[in-house]
Design a protein around this motif. Structure first.
Motif, PDB file in Angstrom:
ATOM      1  N   ALA A  84       0.838  -1.206   0.000  1.00 37.96           N
ATOM      2  CA  ALA A  84       0.000   0.000   0.000  1.00 37.96           C
ATOM      3  C   ALA A  84       0.870   1.251   0.000  1.00 37.96           C
ATOM      4  O   ALA A  84       0.571   2.237  -0.701  1.00 37.96           O
ATOM      5  CB  ALA A  84      -0.934  -0.016   1.216  1.00 37.96           C
ATOM      6  N   ALA A  85       1.967   1.199   0.759  1.00 37.75           N
ATOM      7  CA  ALA A  85       2.879   2.351   0.796  1.00 37.75           C
ATOM      8  C   ALA A  85       3.607   2.527  -0.533  1.00 37.75           C
ATOM      9  O   ALA A  85       3.817   3.649  -1.000  1.00 37.75           O
ATOM     10  CB  ALA A  85       3.875   2.192   1.939  1.00 37.75           C
ATOM     11  N   VAL A  86       3.982   1.425  -1.159  1.00 38.86           N
ATOM     12  CA  VAL A  86       4.640   1.493  -2.477  1.00 38.86           C
ATOM     13  C   VAL A  86       3.725   2.194  -3.465  1.00 38.86           C
ATOM     14  O   VAL A  86       4.150   3.085  -4.212  1.00 38.86           O
ATOM     15  CB  VAL A  86       5.008   0.082  -2.993  1.00 38.86           C
ATOM     16  N   GLU A  87       2.444   1.818  -3.427  1.00 42.84           N
ATOM     17  CA  GLU A  87       1.487   2.418  -4.364  1.00 42.84           C
ATOM     18  C   GLU A  87       1.259   3.889  -4.048  1.00 42.84           C
ATOM     19  O   GLU A  87       1.299   4.742  -4.943  1.00 42.84           O
ATOM     20  CB  GLU A  87       0.168   1.644  -4.320  1.00 42.84           C
ATOM     21  N   ARG A  88       1.034   4.137  -2.766  1.00 44.93           N
ATOM     22  CA  ARG A  88       0.747   5.516  -2.359  1.00 44.93           C
ATOM     23  C   ARG A  88       1.887   6.450  -2.741  1.00 44.93           C
ATOM     24  O   ARG A  88       1.674   7.572  -3.184  1.00 44.93           O
ATOM     25  CB  ARG A  88       0.527   5.536  -0.841  1.00 44.93           C
ATOM     26  N   CYS A  89       3.123   5.979  -2.582  1.00 42.94           N
ATOM     27  CA  CYS A  89       4.290   6.836  -2.842  1.00 42.94           C
ATOM     28  C   CYS A  89       4.816   6.686  -4.264  1.00 42.94           C
ATOM     29  O   CYS A  89       5.855   7.253  -4.597  1.00 42.94           O
ATOM     30  CB  CYS A  89       5.398   6.514  -1.845  1.00 42.94           C
ATOM     31  N   GLN A  90       4.108   5.886  -5.059  1.00 48.10           N
ATOM     32  CA  GLN A  90       4.500   5.669  -6.458  1.00 48.10           C
ATOM     33  C   GLN A  90       5.959   5.232  -6.592  1.00 48.10           C
ATOM     34  O   GLN A  90       6.720   5.756  -7.404  1.00 48.10           O
ATOM     35  CB  GLN A  90       4.250   6.935  -7.276  1.00 48.10           C
ATOM     36  N   MET A  91       6.326   4.307  -5.752  1.00 52.00           N
ATOM     37  CA  MET A  91       7.668   3.733  -5.835  1.00 52.00           C
ATOM     38  C   MET A  91       7.670   2.664  -6.936  1.00 52.00           C
ATOM     39  O   MET A  91       6.621   2.129  -7.290  1.00 52.00           O
ATOM     40  CB  MET A  91       8.052   3.114  -4.490  1.00 52.00           C
ATOM     41  N   PRO A  92       8.861   2.314  -7.450  1.00 53.14           N
ATOM     42  CA  PRO A  92       8.924   1.245  -8.449  1.00 53.14           C
ATOM     43  C   PRO A  92       8.360  -0.047  -7.851  1.00 53.14           C
ATOM     44  O   PRO A  92       8.663  -0.381  -6.699  1.00 53.14           O
ATOM     45  CB  PRO A  92      10.411   1.096  -8.746  1.00 53.14           C
ATOM     46  N   LYS A  93       7.574  -0.752  -8.632  1.00 55.63           N
ATOM     47  CA  LYS A  93       6.838  -1.925  -8.123  1.00 55.63           C
ATOM     48  C   LYS A  93       7.758  -2.987  -7.522  1.00 55.63           C
ATOM     49  O   LYS A  93       7.390  -3.691  -6.592  1.00 55.63           O
ATOM     50  CB  LYS A  93       6.048  -2.579  -9.267  1.00 55.63           C
ATOM     51  N   GLY A  94       8.936  -3.132  -8.107  1.00 60.78           N
ATOM     52  CA  GLY A  94       9.824  -4.210  -7.665  1.00 60.78           C
ATOM     53  C   GLY A  94      10.633  -3.873  -6.431  1.00 60.78           C
ATOM     54  O   GLY A  94      11.504  -4.647  -6.022  1.00 60.78           O
ATOM     55  N   VAL A  95      10.358  -2.725  -5.799  1.00 59.75           N
ATOM     56  CA  VAL A  95      11.162  -2.311  -4.647  1.00 59.75           C
ATOM     57  C   VAL A  95      10.939  -3.229  -3.439  1.00 59.75           C
ATOM     58  O   VAL A  95      11.741  -3.253  -2.509  1.00 59.75           O
ATOM     59  CB  VAL A  95      10.864  -0.838  -4.298  1.00 59.75           C
ATOM     60  N   PHE A  96       9.847  -3.994  -3.484  1.00 58.91           N
ATOM     61  CA  PHE A  96       9.543  -4.899  -2.371  1.00 58.91           C
ATOM     62  C   PHE A  96       8.930  -6.176  -2.900  1.00 58.91           C
ATOM     63  O   PHE A  96       8.066  -6.148  -3.787  1.00 58.91           O
ATOM     64  CB  PHE A  96       8.559  -4.218  -1.403  1.00 58.91           C
ATOM     65  N   ALA A  97       9.390  -7.299  -2.368  1.00 57.54           N
ATOM     66  CA  ALA A  97       8.752  -8.584  -2.667  1.00 57.54           C
ATOM     67  C   ALA A  97       8.724  -9.411  -1.385  1.00 57.54           C
ATOM     68  O   ALA A  97       9.581  -9.252  -0.501  1.00 57.54           O
ATOM     69  CB  ALA A  97       9.510  -9.334  -3.766  1.00 57.54           C
ATOM     70  N   LEU A  98       7.716 -10.243  -1.278  1.00 50.80           N
ATOM     71  CA  LEU A  98       7.576 -11.135  -0.120  1.00 50.80           C
ATOM     72  C   LEU A  98       7.396 -12.541  -0.659  1.00 50.80           C
ATOM     73  O   LEU A  98       6.421 -12.829  -1.364  1.00 50.80           O
ATOM     74  CB  LEU A  98       6.357 -10.719   0.705  1.00 50.80           C
ATOM     75  N   LEU A  99       8.354 -13.396  -0.360  1.00 47.74           N
ATOM     76  CA  LEU A  99       8.355 -14.745  -0.925  1.00 47.74           C
ATOM     77  C   LEU A  99       8.257 -15.795   0.177  1.00 47.74           C
ATOM     78  O   LEU A  99       8.859 -15.665   1.243  1.00 47.74           O
ATOM     79  CB  LEU A  99       9.633 -14.982  -1.732  1.00 47.74           C
ATOM     80  N   TYR A 100       7.497 -16.818  -0.106  1.00 38.07           N
ATOM     81  CA  TYR A 100       7.372 -17.968   0.792  1.00 38.07           C
ATOM     82  C   TYR A 100       8.016 -19.170   0.128  1.00 38.07           C
ATOM     83  O   TYR A 100       8.062 -19.290  -1.101  1.00 38.07           O
ATOM     84  CB  TYR A 100       5.897 -18.278   1.068  1.00 38.07           C
ATOM     85  N   GLY A 101       8.474 -20.080   0.946  1.00 36.44           N
ATOM     86  CA  GLY A 101       9.051 -21.311   0.400  1.00 36.44           C
ATOM     87  C   GLY A 101       9.387 -22.226   1.549  1.00 36.44           C
ATOM     88  O   GLY A 101       9.497 -21.796   2.705  1.00 36.44           O
ATOM     89  N   SER A 102       9.552 -23.485   1.233  1.00 35.35           N
ATOM     90  CA  SER A 102       9.762 -24.444   2.312  1.00 35.35           C
ATOM     91  C   SER A 102      11.238 -24.632   2.600  1.00 35.35           C
ATOM     92  O   SER A 102      12.078 -24.595   1.704  1.00 35.35           O
ATOM     93  CB  SER A 102       9.121 -25.786   1.957  1.00 35.35           C
ATOM     94  N   GLY A 103      11.529 -24.799   3.874  1.00 39.46           N
ATOM     95  CA  GLY A 103      12.880 -25.143   4.330  1.00 39.46           C
ATOM     96  C   GLY A 103      13.883 -24.091   3.907  1.00 39.46           C
ATOM     97  O   GLY A 103      13.587 -22.907   3.776  1.00 39.46           O
TER      98      GLY A 103
END
Lengths: 509, 509
Positions: free
Chosen positions: A202-221
């Motif tokens: 939401a902050a990325v959108e609000r501040c019009q930051m580049p989309k790839g500035v944040f990612a959240l990844l899940y994975g096992s082990g």
């Protein structure tokens, strides 16, 4: 909040395809929905490409705009309301007050780094004026400043589901440095991670930051962790966790075609020194305080006291008696995960198996699952050095008192310790200053933070904080992961020689 | 000077027992006496123990006393007189004027770090005042400052027998940081190393420094280097040399029980960009200047230009013609060692074997041994990316001109480069500022120093200098090995929380 079990890539919510993670409520051992499937290889690569593209753009974003972005993240986290802490309670077993405090700290850290950005000193701008008439050669005009290293992989920590996770200290300092962040969600609190991840988006959108500035990844082990550490786009790693986990990341990072820095905060037993006058005058009080510190949060802090040195002088028995009595009245607490509870029990078993060690006291157990039943042990100074089990961290409420014959023995045993995050010294006005100075000078070589008449728990977020220390307390003893200096981890200097004013970066003009 | 062929340990001159090194005069291929036998295992261990003992004492020596010690080293080097430069000429084949200059630079560096010590800012002292009434919890008083890491192993560099050898930049910055130094003498200039080592010992005695604060060790091949990098007493490494040598040290350092930082300055081809207006207006002049820079010191500088990008526009042919003519008139020069001359010839052969590469010009050879016969090559932009041989450093006077189709291609090829120490941009007032800014923004991600209308050779020793860069130009792109910031490599921060004033280190009082 309606959790979706999603990864976040380029501001989009993406359902994974690999395996599946469900949080476990450590108070009940019940699984918590939804399931979080791990990111597919294709989406992983997409996240990496987006992070790189974002770096090229984001690093040029002004200090002011980056500061506003960090503040917006804090605001978005606050907007979430009670859902965040409620979910975190379910996933971690931590009490509400603690998590409320941690939420405040998380937002406070983000705002602190906004201040760091506006202040601008972090850039370490240097300027050497041109000396055109210098003999035998003229001096060129030189500027230097620090810039971000590149995308940073942040590994959420189990013991700080907010302050050292998705939008925690590593993320805040990396984003402040101009580095996009790819977070590997900790599998113990996937829902908490999703909620915070959505706030960041939401902050990325609000501040019009580049989309790839944040990612959240899940994975096992460790699979996704190793993939992140090995990927050429990632230029640094922030990690808080076990020595085994941190060491695995260090090995992967060192074996890359382009080795990268790893900032892993791993393992510390945080020695406590009780000097003779303090022991004599306040042995009882210190014994009780030690147990309070050791039991706080089930000892699940990097800076929890695990080793106490005291010379067997007046007050020693008072100290021991008080510590035993205090611990005997404490009730066990639920640990963060079944795995951590199991490791704690293995750790205290390892200590108990030592012939030389005496069990002094045990907290009161309950029949709830995943309990940390605090334990206090005693060993003679002569026995300590040779007993490797007593040098390793036991994550949880466990401490070993070492009864020393003399201050000299205390120093000798200290020399045998590995690097530590903290050391605590308890003294009174009458304690010998020369002795204390000698101890401090020794501890400077061993630890990141030396504190007096207190315990290492409670790490102040400030300019002068050092939450780091020689290996293996951290992988890189030159760094701190708490406080404003944490931004230095993700920066490097660039020099500009005779660069025309029109072309110089704005901050140097 | 009567050279003895000795190692130096604890201020004593010790004859080694292992193998034997003799310098070779590269102008004649004749061996130079005396022989330097490598340190025995026993004496090696003794040197390590002395370095550790010295660290405990030396790190507590005041900034002022350390500054006086560095100045004393400079004075003792100056006292040696002509013998030093004369021996260095024999061992390196470098001309007298260059070595006189390097001697001045070496002493200048030592005096600069004395200033850094007196200034004291390098300690990065921070202070957070106590806030006893803060709610919900009081803030403790915090100080932090930086202290030395521990004994540093310094590897003498072949191409700077004075300024990056026994008492060079690594030694000066490590000693300034409070770290004892153990130098591995470079086998190409053992006598020069002995002379400077004796000067350091004289300063140690004059200033009554701990005997183990400096050691000078000889040994054959990489054996002693690996032993140093692996020894637990050594807490950091300073190295200037080949990528293979630096990488071997990195691997050893990462595999230790306690991994340590390695500051290796390894490999760089230092791209040069000629922008369209500069090419049009000054193509001829830049062509000549390029060759002068490339030929300086037989190209045996880390920052020697090895790659030139220019778009095939007006002035390109003038540039090429001028460079060819200038190179054709130059005479070959003697390289530092037979090994370096052999590697240079292998390197240019590797380039010449490429089908895509055209040999533009060759300097005039002589019949002296170990000659660097400078070579200039041309390749089309379309061919450059795919040709790995053109991405590797050739140490010596060799450069490849890449004829680009457009600025976009220049940027694309730049993206394919590994990390570099420097990039040089040649432009004129009429060159497009937006284009230049885009190039600078790209280069910031790739290099440590961006310079305009010049070449990277001639590394100013100053506050804003960055002689470092992303891997593989250095092992640790966060650092510089030249300039005042070089001291940061050997420091870490320690935090003092609620430490009584009487016990605080003096610099914090």
């Amino acid at each position: 909040m309606n959790l979706k079990g999603i990864n976040i890539i380029g501001g989009e919510f993406v359902i994974g395809t690999d395996g599946g993670i469900k949080a476990i409520n450590p108070n009940t051992n019940e699984e918590l929905l939804p399931e979080y499937k791990g990111i597919s290889d294709t989406d992983f690569d997409r996240a990496m490409n987006l992070a790189w593209a974002a770096f090229i753009e984001y690093r040029l974003v002004s200090n002011e705009k980056r500061a506003e972005f960090l503040e917006a993240i804090a605001e978005e986290i606050e907007k979430v309301g009670d859902d965040l802490v409620q979910r975190a309670m379910l996933e971690t077993g931590l009490p509400q007050a603690r998590l409320e405090g941690e939420k405040g700290r998380t937002c406070g850290q983000l705002r602190l780094f906004a201040k760091v950005l506006r202040d601008g000193k972090y850039q370490d701008i240097r300027h050497d004026v041109a000396l055109p008439d210098r003999m035998p050669l003229p001096r060129p005009e030189l500027y230097s400043r620090k810039i971000g290293l590149g995308p940073v992989a942040v590994f959420g920590a189990s013991n700080f589901p907010l302050a050292f996770s998705v939008a925690g200290g590593d993320t805040a300092s990396a984003l402040a440095a101009g580095c996009p962040v790819v977070v590997k969600a900790h599998q113990a609190h996937p829902g908490t991670s999703e909620i915070v991840g959505r706030a960041v988006v939401a902050a990325v959108e609000r501040c019009q930051m580049p989309k790839g500035v944040f990612a959240l990844l899940y994975g096992s082990g460790s699979k996704i962790g190793q993939k992140l550490a090995a990927h050429p786009v990632i230029k640094a790693i922030g990690f808080t966790g076990s020595r085994a986990g941190g060491t695995a990341l260090m090995n992967t990072a060192a074996a890359r075609a382009e080795p990268i820095p790893v900032y892993a905060e791993m393992s510390s037993i945080n020695p406590v020194y009780i000097m003779s006058e303090a022991l004599k005058n306040r042995g009882k009080e210190i014994g009780a305080a030690l147990i309070q510190s050791m039991m706080m949060g089930a000892g699940q802090f990097c800076t929890s006291p695990g080793l106490i040195f005291a010379v067997d002088n007046e007050g020693f028995d008072d100290f021991i008696t008080s510590a035993k009595q205090t611990l005997g009245k404490q009730t066990s607490q639920t640990m963060l995960t079944p795995g951590i509870a199991k490791a704690f029990n293995q750790g205290v078993d390892r200590i108990q198996q030592s012939q030389q060690v005496q069990l002094l006291a045990t907290a009161q157990g309950t029949d709830k699952p995943n309990q940390c039943v605090g334990k206090l042990f005693l060993v003679e100074g002569d026995q300590y050095i040779g007993d490797k089990a007593l040098h390793d961290e036991v994550f949880g409420s466990s401490a070993v008192v070492v009864r020393c014959k003399s201050f000299e023995q205390m120093q000798q045993l200290t020399e045998s310790l590995e690097g530590q995050l903290t050391a605590s010294v308890h003294c009174d006005d009458n304690d010998d200053v020369a002795v204390l100075q000698a101890l401090v000078q020794q501890l400077e070589r061993k630890v990141g933070r030396i504190l007096f008449n207190g315990f290492g728990t409670g790490v102040e977020v400030a300019d002068a904080m050092v939450h780091g220390g020689p290996y293996p307390s951290t992988s890189d003893g030159r760094s701190t992961s708490v406080g404003t200096a944490a931004i230095d981890r993700f920066l490097r200097a660039v020099c500009y020689q005779n660069v025309p004013k029109a072309v110089l970066p704005d901050v140097l003009k």
